[in-house]
Design an enzyme around this catalytic site. Structure first.
Site, PDB file in Angstrom:
ATOM      1  N   GLU A  65     -10.908   8.985   1.303  1.00 56.12           N
ATOM      2  CA  GLU A  65      -9.682   8.467   1.909  1.00 56.12           C
ATOM      3  C   GLU A  65      -8.688   8.073   0.837  1.00 56.12           C
ATOM      4  O   GLU A  65      -7.487   8.258   0.983  1.00 56.12           O
ATOM      5  CB  GLU A  65      -9.995   7.260   2.805  1.00 56.12           C
TER       6      GLU A  65
ATOM      7  N   HIS B  16      -6.806  -3.388  -3.495  1.00 55.33           N
ATOM      8  CA  HIS B  16      -6.919  -2.539  -4.688  1.00 55.33           C
ATOM      9  C   HIS B  16      -6.994  -3.345  -5.978  1.00 55.33           C
ATOM     10  O   HIS B  16      -6.568  -2.891  -7.034  1.00 55.33           O
ATOM     11  CB  HIS B  16      -5.782  -1.506  -4.745  1.00 55.33           C
TER      12      HIS B  16
END
Lengths: 339, 356
Positions: A198, A307
């Site tokens: 993804e 992230h």
């Protein structure tokens, strides 16, 4: 939220699975879902499909959570034993310097930047290197093509959990818990798909959706939050419930799916938030357009510090997301009703 | 030696993205004796099938036929030809180069204002593509219009040739030419199709890679392979001033295996298959620096329900330029590695729940 869920999130986030190298994650999930599904299979790209055949004449539904996480890949090992690397997925240079990365073979490296004593502003990966404690190239424990992920353990802050890979092992964990609670009490044929890649371009969701040809597909992922110092105005906050997406950078969610999600949450008294986010994409984009296409929705859990090595989520949000997902899949779907 | 002639013909052929016919004809002629079925699809891809001996595993081998080039956008009243880039052209490479333009392949040069008249800024900056023009020697626009039309293509005019003394075996030494990206991949694929394998092989010579892997999308959709190997001529940057930085690939070190590029992540099982083959057969190999460039792999990998894919490349210096340099030993080692790897199929291992 029970300790089983916490243990599952802890276990799944500890495993390494940068995009393209999801095998270790898949093994753990496979063990979990095998007793819960009618069919479990791994496709050619490595997506794990767990199919639950419900009772009745519902839809063919695909629900996707991605197994991969962001990471690094070694590009070069020099004669002194320092490794150079590139990013796997969207990694942010500012999070790397001083951080530690671990490889599946157990090797650990410290990342630093050339001439770090001058505190240069780092903008690209070319000036970064990894020190694995080797005294020369021959004794360096990694080689070109080896992949690494952040070396950070799960952190339990009580009401909140922190991990290097909430994105999207939390989604994977939620899907497993949803499978447990729904059992076969659904009118639908549900394809729970744990997807690969993804973080690159949702290759796994695209190819899975092609083989499944669902009527309806839902991506379960984490999303950003607007409750941080200096954040761009964004109404999603931790602790206020699962997030029903209206649109993102690449996808306009089917209005019928959005309406079905919000109606169901209201009927069950589950808190929810709406989001219009411009900075993110998800597996939904590719599921919407693969093959003959499908009606697509996105349900996500608010997450701080996306992230980075420390992605933080709220425990109540996790429970409410599970509850909403269970409620959605247990009943019939009326996509005609938009509101 | 015959195959070196084919490489020469392929390199010299005119085939910018969307106008690959000349390359297609050369390839069709070369592979016809070796394949059971030869199909040209609606976009111009060549799909060549070898059924194997019935083992149910289909391998797609992909090489793109197109090269970077130019498209004529406007004919000046003076007879000079304005153009746009077809694929990724480096404007630093263009002034002073020779081209062939239009259906009659009329020779021309890309001119630039001479040194004597250039300003200091012009001398130290790169001239944009839109400020350049091709000069075919026409006196005016009417004369130029007799040779070329708006929408015609042009490509670099570079003759394939040996550099240095040609080794007598024809299998080593360095050569120069244009369009090694990806005519060298086409030549590797032609050579590979001459072999016999247990598994089914579909050779896909694709169109329009340089403008976004357009041919490979439909070729993979039609071929429906179980796995794929993309063959490329790739960046070698073992050049002065690059010391210390990891080079993408080096000339003469053998075929380059892709682990990940900007378009896809290579399937680790296929990477290991190539490494094991190379080590067993004592064929040199190297890794291409991860995350550099893009290939047809990006399109093939995500076709239909997904195709495990790897890329194997011949290192070439100066790709996307008027002239590239490659080492023939790398070319032959690539052919050897691919043929040996295909011979090892089927092999133990897992692709999803099925075995390869």
């Amino acid at each position: 939220m029970n300790d089983t869920m916490k243990d599952l999130v802890r276990q799944l986030t500890a495993v390494q699975g940068p995009s393209g190298y999801e095998g270790l994650v898949r093994d753990v999930i496979r063990t979990q879902v095998e007793p819960l599904a009618d069919v479990v299979r791994v496709d050619r790209l490595g997506n794990l499909h767990a199919v639950v055949r419900g009772q009745g004449s519902g839809l063919r539904v695909m629900v996707a959570a991605h197994m991969d996480e962001i990471g690094l890949m070694v590009t070069h090992v020099d004669e002194k034993g320092f490794a150079r690397f590139t990013h796997v997925g969207d990694l942010w240079v500012a999070t790397l310097v001083g951080n530690r990365f671990v490889f599946p073979n157990g090797a650990v490296g410290v990342v630093n930047v050339e001439k770090y004593e001058k505190r240069p502003r780092v903008e690209n990966f070319d000036k970064l290197y990894m020190d694995l404690g080797a005294s020369n190239g021959a004794s360096c424990p990694v080689r070109v093509g080896d992949v690494a992920t952040f070396d950070r353990s799960f952190l339990d802050l009580g009401a909140r959990w922190v991990s290097k890979a909430m994105d999207d092992r939390l989604g994977c964990s939620i899907l497993i818990e949803v499978m447990r609670r729904v059992g076969n009490q659904t009118p639908h044929e549900i394809h729970f798909v744990f997807t690969v890649q993804e973080e690159l371009a949702s290759q796994g969701a695209m190819t899975s959706a092609f083989s499944i040809q669902p009527d309806l597909s839902i991506a379960l992922d984490v999303t950003g939050s607007g409750d941080l110092p200096g954040a761009t105005p964004f109404p999603v906050v931790l602790g206020k419930g699962p997030v029903v997406r209206v649109s993102d950078r690449t996808t306009l969610v089917h209005p019928g799916v959005k309406g079905w999600m919000t109606r169901t949450a209201e009927a069950k008294g589950i808190p929810y938030q709406l989001e219009v986010i411009v900075g993110l994409a998800s597996d939904a984009e590719k599921m919407q357009r693969s093959g003959a296409g499908s009606a697509v929705g996105v349900l996500s859990v608010p997450c701080r510090h996306l992230h980075t090595p420390s992605e933080m989520v709220d425990v109540d949000d996790v429970e409410h997301t599970v509850e909403l997902m269970v409620a959605l899949l247990a009943g019939l779907v009326d996509l005609e009703r938009v509101g | 030696m015959e195959r070196k002639v084919l490489l020469e013909q392929l390199s010299n052929a005119f085939g910018p993205s969307g106008d690959e016919g000349e390359v297609r004809e050369l390839i069709a002629e070369a592979i016809r004796p070796h394949v059971a079925e030869l199909q040209v699809d609606a976009l111009g891809n060549v799909l060549a099938r070898k059924p194997g001996n019935g083992y149910p595993l289909r391998v797609m081998l992909d090489a793109h036929m197109d090269e970077v080039g130019f498209m004529i956008t406007y004919i000046e009243p003076s007879g000079l030809l304005r153009f746009g880039a077809v694929g990724g052209l480096d404007p630093r490479m263009l002034p002073g180069k020779r081209v062939l333009a239009g259906r009659s392949r009329v020779p021309g040069v890309i001119g630039l204002k001479p040194l004597h008249l250039a300003t200091k800024d012009e001398l130290t900056s790169v001239t944009n593509v839109q400020d350049l023009a091709i000069d075919i020697g026409a006196e005016d626009g009417d004369e130029a219009g007799q040779w070329v039309s708006v929408g015609d293509y042009a490509v670099f005019h570079t003759c394939f040739g040996q550099l240095g003394e040609a080794p007598s075996d024809g299998r080593s030494g360095r050569v120069k030419g244009k369009a090694f990206d990806d005519r060298v991949g086409c030549a590797v694929l032609v050579e590979t199709l001459a072999g016999d394998y247990q598994v089914e092989v579909v050779g896909a010579f694709t169109v329009q890679e340089e403008v976004g892997m357009r041919g490979a999308h439909v070729a993979a959709f039609v071929a429906e392979p179980d796995l794929a190997v993309v063959l490329e001529g790739t960046v070698a940057d073992d050049l002065p001033g690059e010391e210390g930085a990891p080079p993408s690939t080096r000339l003469g070190r053998g075929p380059a295996i892709t682990l990940m590029d900007r378009s896809f992540v290579a399937d680790r099982r296929l990477v290991d298959w190539l490494i094991e083959t190379a080590e067993a057969e004592d064929i040199p190999y190297q890794f291409k620096r991860p995350n550099v460039g893009g290939t047809d792999g990006g399109a093939v990998n995500r076709s239909r329900a997904g195709v495990p894919t790897v890329a194997l490349s011949v290192p070439c210096r100066y790709i996307h330029a008027p002239v590239a340099v490659m080492d023939l030993s790398d070319f032959w080692h690539t052919v050897e590695l691919l043929r040996a790897a295909l011979t090892r199929l089927p092999m133990a291992g897992e692709i999803g729940d099925g075995s390869i």
